[in-house]
Design an enzyme around this catalytic site. Structure first.
Site, short mmCIF file in Angstrom:
data_model
loop_
_atom_site.label_atom_id
_atom_site.label_comp_id
_atom_site.label_asym_id
_atom_site.label_seq_id
_atom_site.Cartn_x
_atom_site.Cartn_y
_atom_site.Cartn_z
N ASP A 166 -44.36 16.89 61.32
CA ASP A 166 -43.72 16.89 62.63
C ASP A 166 -44.54 17.75 63.57
O ASP A 166 -45.16 18.74 63.15
CB ASP A 166 -42.29 17.43 62.54
CG ASP A 166 -41.34 16.49 61.81
OD1 ASP A 166 -41.62 15.28 61.79
OD2 ASP A 166 -40.33 16.97 61.26
N ASP A 180 -39.95 9.40 64.05
CA ASP A 180 -38.56 9.74 64.38
C ASP A 180 -38.15 9.14 65.72
O ASP A 180 -37.04 8.62 65.87
CB ASP A 180 -38.38 11.26 64.42
CG ASP A 180 -38.64 11.93 63.09
OD1 ASP A 180 -38.44 11.26 62.05
OD2 ASP A 180 -39.06 13.10 63.09
#
Length: 207
Positions: A166, A180
Protein backbone atom coordinates in the site's frame (compact mmCIF):
# COMPACT_ATOMS: atom_id res chain seq x y z
CA UNK A 1 -94.48 -10.58 -47.39
CA UNK A 2 -92.83 -10.05 -44.10
CA UNK A 3 -92.85 -13.79 -43.56
CA UNK A 4 -91.23 -14.36 -46.98
CA UNK A 5 -88.54 -11.80 -46.27
CA UNK A 6 -87.85 -13.46 -42.94
CA UNK A 7 -87.48 -16.88 -44.57
CA UNK A 8 -85.27 -15.56 -47.37
CA UNK A 9 -83.13 -13.65 -44.94
CA UNK A 10 -82.47 -16.57 -42.61
CA UNK A 11 -79.53 -18.00 -44.66
CA UNK A 12 -77.66 -14.72 -44.20
CA UNK A 13 -77.88 -14.90 -40.43
CA UNK A 14 -76.02 -18.21 -39.97
CA UNK A 15 -73.46 -17.03 -42.50
CA UNK A 16 -72.91 -13.89 -40.53
CA UNK A 17 -72.81 -15.83 -37.32
CA UNK A 18 -70.39 -18.28 -38.85
CA UNK A 19 -68.20 -15.49 -40.11
CA UNK A 20 -67.81 -14.00 -36.65
CA UNK A 21 -66.26 -17.12 -35.05
CA UNK A 22 -63.83 -17.33 -37.96
CA UNK A 23 -62.87 -13.70 -37.43
CA UNK A 24 -62.55 -14.15 -33.70
CA UNK A 25 -60.64 -17.34 -34.33
CA UNK A 26 -58.30 -15.41 -36.57
CA UNK A 27 -57.85 -12.87 -33.81
CA UNK A 28 -57.15 -15.69 -31.38
CA UNK A 29 -54.49 -17.06 -33.67
CA UNK A 30 -53.07 -13.59 -34.11
CA UNK A 31 -53.20 -13.10 -30.36
CA UNK A 32 -51.41 -16.40 -29.84
CA UNK A 33 -48.72 -15.37 -32.28
CA UNK A 34 -48.26 -12.00 -30.64
CA UNK A 35 -48.34 -13.66 -27.25
CA UNK A 36 -45.61 -16.06 -28.31
CA UNK A 37 -43.45 -13.25 -29.66
CA UNK A 38 -43.92 -10.90 -26.70
CA UNK A 39 -41.86 -12.83 -24.09
CA UNK A 40 -38.93 -13.17 -26.50
CA UNK A 41 -37.28 -9.78 -25.74
CA UNK A 42 -37.44 -10.47 -22.00
CA UNK A 43 -35.93 -13.94 -22.34
CA UNK A 44 -33.27 -13.08 -24.91
CA UNK A 45 -30.61 -10.54 -23.79
CA UNK A 46 -30.11 -7.53 -26.01
CA UNK A 47 -26.94 -6.86 -27.98
CA UNK A 48 -23.80 -8.93 -27.70
CA UNK A 49 -21.82 -10.18 -24.76
CA UNK A 50 -19.40 -7.69 -23.23
CA UNK A 51 -16.66 -10.09 -22.16
CA UNK A 52 -14.06 -8.08 -24.09
CA UNK A 53 -14.98 -4.92 -22.16
CA UNK A 54 -14.76 -6.76 -18.84
CA UNK A 55 -11.32 -8.22 -19.50
CA UNK A 56 -9.97 -5.00 -21.04
CA UNK A 57 -10.90 -3.03 -17.91
CA UNK A 58 -9.56 -5.83 -15.70
CA UNK A 59 -6.22 -5.96 -17.54
CA UNK A 60 -5.82 -2.16 -17.36
CA UNK A 61 -6.65 -2.06 -13.64
CA UNK A 62 -4.33 -4.99 -12.93
CA UNK A 63 -1.46 -3.57 -15.00
CA UNK A 64 -1.68 -0.13 -13.36
CA UNK A 65 -1.70 -1.69 -9.91
CA UNK A 66 1.19 -4.04 -10.69
CA UNK A 67 3.41 -1.35 -12.23
CA UNK A 68 2.68 1.14 -9.43
CA UNK A 69 3.64 -1.42 -6.77
CA UNK A 70 6.85 -2.31 -8.58
CA UNK A 71 7.83 1.38 -8.66
CA UNK A 72 6.90 1.87 -5.00
CA UNK A 73 8.92 -1.15 -3.87
CA UNK A 74 11.93 -0.08 -5.93
CA UNK A 75 11.91 3.67 -5.24
CA UNK A 76 9.86 4.39 -2.13
CA UNK A 77 10.11 1.47 0.28
CA UNK A 78 12.52 2.12 3.18
CA UNK A 79 12.53 5.81 2.25
CA UNK A 80 10.77 8.85 3.69
CA UNK A 81 7.21 9.56 2.59
CA UNK A 82 6.69 11.91 -0.35
CA UNK A 83 4.32 14.84 0.16
CA UNK A 84 1.85 15.26 -2.71
CA UNK A 85 -0.54 17.78 -1.14
CA UNK A 86 1.09 18.79 2.11
CA UNK A 87 -0.20 16.77 5.04
CA UNK A 88 -3.40 15.90 3.17
CA UNK A 89 -1.92 13.37 0.77
CA UNK A 90 1.36 11.46 0.87
CA UNK A 91 2.99 8.50 -0.82
CA UNK A 92 4.22 6.15 1.87
CA UNK A 93 5.12 2.49 1.27
CA UNK A 94 3.81 0.01 3.81
CA UNK A 95 3.11 -3.73 3.81
CA UNK A 96 -0.45 -4.71 4.70
CA UNK A 97 -1.27 -8.29 5.71
CA UNK A 98 -4.99 -7.56 6.05
CA UNK A 99 -7.84 -6.66 3.72
CA UNK A 100 -8.38 -3.37 1.91
CA UNK A 101 -7.37 -0.28 3.90
CA UNK A 102 -5.57 -2.37 6.53
CA UNK A 103 -8.54 -4.16 8.10
CA UNK A 104 -8.31 -7.71 9.48
CA UNK A 105 -4.57 -8.30 9.43
CA UNK A 106 -4.95 -11.55 11.35
CA UNK A 107 -6.94 -13.19 8.53
CA UNK A 108 -4.59 -13.02 5.56
CA UNK A 109 -5.31 -16.55 4.33
CA UNK A 110 -9.07 -16.02 4.58
CA UNK A 111 -8.88 -12.83 2.51
CA UNK A 112 -6.77 -14.67 -0.05
CA UNK A 113 -9.46 -17.36 -0.42
CA UNK A 114 -12.19 -14.71 -0.66
CA UNK A 115 -10.29 -12.88 -3.42
CA UNK A 116 -9.87 -16.12 -5.36
CA UNK A 117 -13.60 -16.90 -4.96
CA UNK A 118 -14.55 -13.44 -6.24
CA UNK A 119 -12.44 -14.00 -9.36
CA UNK A 120 -14.14 -17.35 -10.03
CA UNK A 121 -17.63 -15.86 -9.58
CA UNK A 122 -16.87 -12.98 -11.96
CA UNK A 123 -15.47 -15.38 -14.57
CA UNK A 124 -18.65 -17.48 -14.42
CA UNK A 125 -20.90 -14.40 -14.58
CA UNK A 126 -19.07 -13.20 -17.71
CA UNK A 127 -20.87 -15.84 -19.79
CA UNK A 128 -24.16 -13.94 -19.50
CA UNK A 129 -22.83 -10.40 -19.42
CA UNK A 130 -24.50 -8.07 -21.95
CA UNK A 131 -24.33 -4.73 -20.12
CA UNK A 132 -21.39 -2.36 -20.68
CA UNK A 133 -21.72 -0.63 -17.25
CA UNK A 134 -21.78 -4.02 -15.54
CA UNK A 135 -18.78 -5.11 -17.60
CA UNK A 136 -16.84 -2.04 -16.41
CA UNK A 137 -17.84 -2.60 -12.79
CA UNK A 138 -16.93 -6.28 -12.81
CA UNK A 139 -13.72 -5.51 -14.69
CA UNK A 140 -12.67 -3.11 -11.92
CA UNK A 141 -13.46 -5.74 -9.30
CA UNK A 142 -11.58 -8.43 -11.21
CA UNK A 143 -8.50 -6.29 -11.83
CA UNK A 144 -8.37 -5.13 -8.22
CA UNK A 145 -8.83 -8.63 -6.83
CA UNK A 146 -6.11 -9.99 -9.13
CA UNK A 147 -3.76 -7.18 -8.10
CA UNK A 148 -4.00 -7.87 -4.38
CA UNK A 149 -4.11 -11.63 -4.90
CA UNK A 150 -0.79 -11.44 -6.76
CA UNK A 151 0.76 -9.80 -3.69
CA UNK A 152 -0.68 -12.43 -1.36
CA UNK A 153 0.71 -15.27 -3.48
CA UNK A 154 4.16 -13.97 -4.40
CA UNK A 155 5.26 -11.54 -1.67
CA UNK A 156 6.74 -12.31 1.72
CA UNK A 157 6.28 -13.83 4.23
CA UNK A 158 4.99 -16.73 2.10
CA UNK A 159 2.54 -18.11 -0.44
CA UNK A 160 -1.09 -17.13 0.31
CA UNK A 161 0.18 -15.12 3.30
CA UNK A 162 1.93 -12.31 1.48
CA UNK A 163 1.54 -8.71 2.58
CA UNK A 164 -0.02 -6.30 0.09
CA UNK A 165 1.91 -3.18 -0.91
CA UNK A 166 0.00 0.00 0.00
CA UNK A 167 1.27 3.51 -0.68
CA UNK A 168 -1.53 6.10 -1.06
CA UNK A 169 -1.84 7.81 2.33
CA UNK A 170 -4.55 10.49 2.72
CA UNK A 171 -4.70 12.40 5.98
CA UNK A 172 -6.86 10.75 8.68
CA UNK A 173 -7.47 7.72 6.47
CA UNK A 174 -6.02 4.26 5.93
CA UNK A 175 -3.20 3.72 3.45
CA UNK A 176 -4.34 1.92 0.27
CA UNK A 177 -3.31 1.10 -3.31
CA UNK A 178 -4.77 1.23 -6.82
CA UNK A 179 -6.23 -2.28 -6.50
CA UNK A 180 -8.21 -1.18 -3.45
CA UNK A 181 -9.44 1.86 -5.39
CA UNK A 182 -10.56 -0.31 -8.30
CA UNK A 183 -12.45 -2.65 -5.96
CA UNK A 184 -14.22 0.22 -4.21
CA UNK A 185 -15.13 1.98 -7.49
CA UNK A 186 -16.43 -1.28 -8.95
CA UNK A 187 -18.51 -1.95 -5.84
CA UNK A 188 -20.03 1.54 -5.86
CA UNK A 189 -20.90 1.21 -9.55
CA UNK A 190 -22.61 -2.14 -8.92
CA UNK A 191 -24.73 -0.59 -6.16
CA UNK A 192 -25.77 2.26 -8.47
CA UNK A 193 -26.66 -0.13 -11.28
CA UNK A 194 -28.71 -2.26 -8.89
CA UNK A 195 -30.65 0.80 -7.71
CA UNK A 196 -31.42 1.66 -11.34
CA UNK A 197 -32.70 -1.87 -11.95
CA UNK A 198 -30.11 -2.77 -14.60
CA UNK A 199 -29.14 -6.45 -14.60
CA UNK A 200 -25.86 -7.90 -15.94
CA UNK A 201 -27.71 -9.45 -18.90
CA UNK A 202 -28.76 -5.99 -20.10
CA UNK A 203 -32.41 -6.18 -19.04
CA UNK A 204 -34.06 -3.60 -16.80
CA UNK A 205 -36.41 -4.63 -14.02
CA UNK A 206 -38.72 -2.50 -11.90
CA UNK A 207 -39.64 -3.36 -8.35
Amino acid sequence: MAEAERIIGTPDIPGAAGAEPEQSGGNAVSGDRSGAAAPAPAERPRGKRRIAVLFTVAVLAYALDLVSKMIVVAKLEHHDAIDIAGDWLKLEAIRNAGAAFGFGQAFTVIFTVIAAAVIVVIARLARKLYSVPWAIALGLLLGGALGNLTDRIFRSPGIFEGAVVDFIAPKHFAVFNLADSAIVCGGILIVLLSFRGLDPDGTVHKD
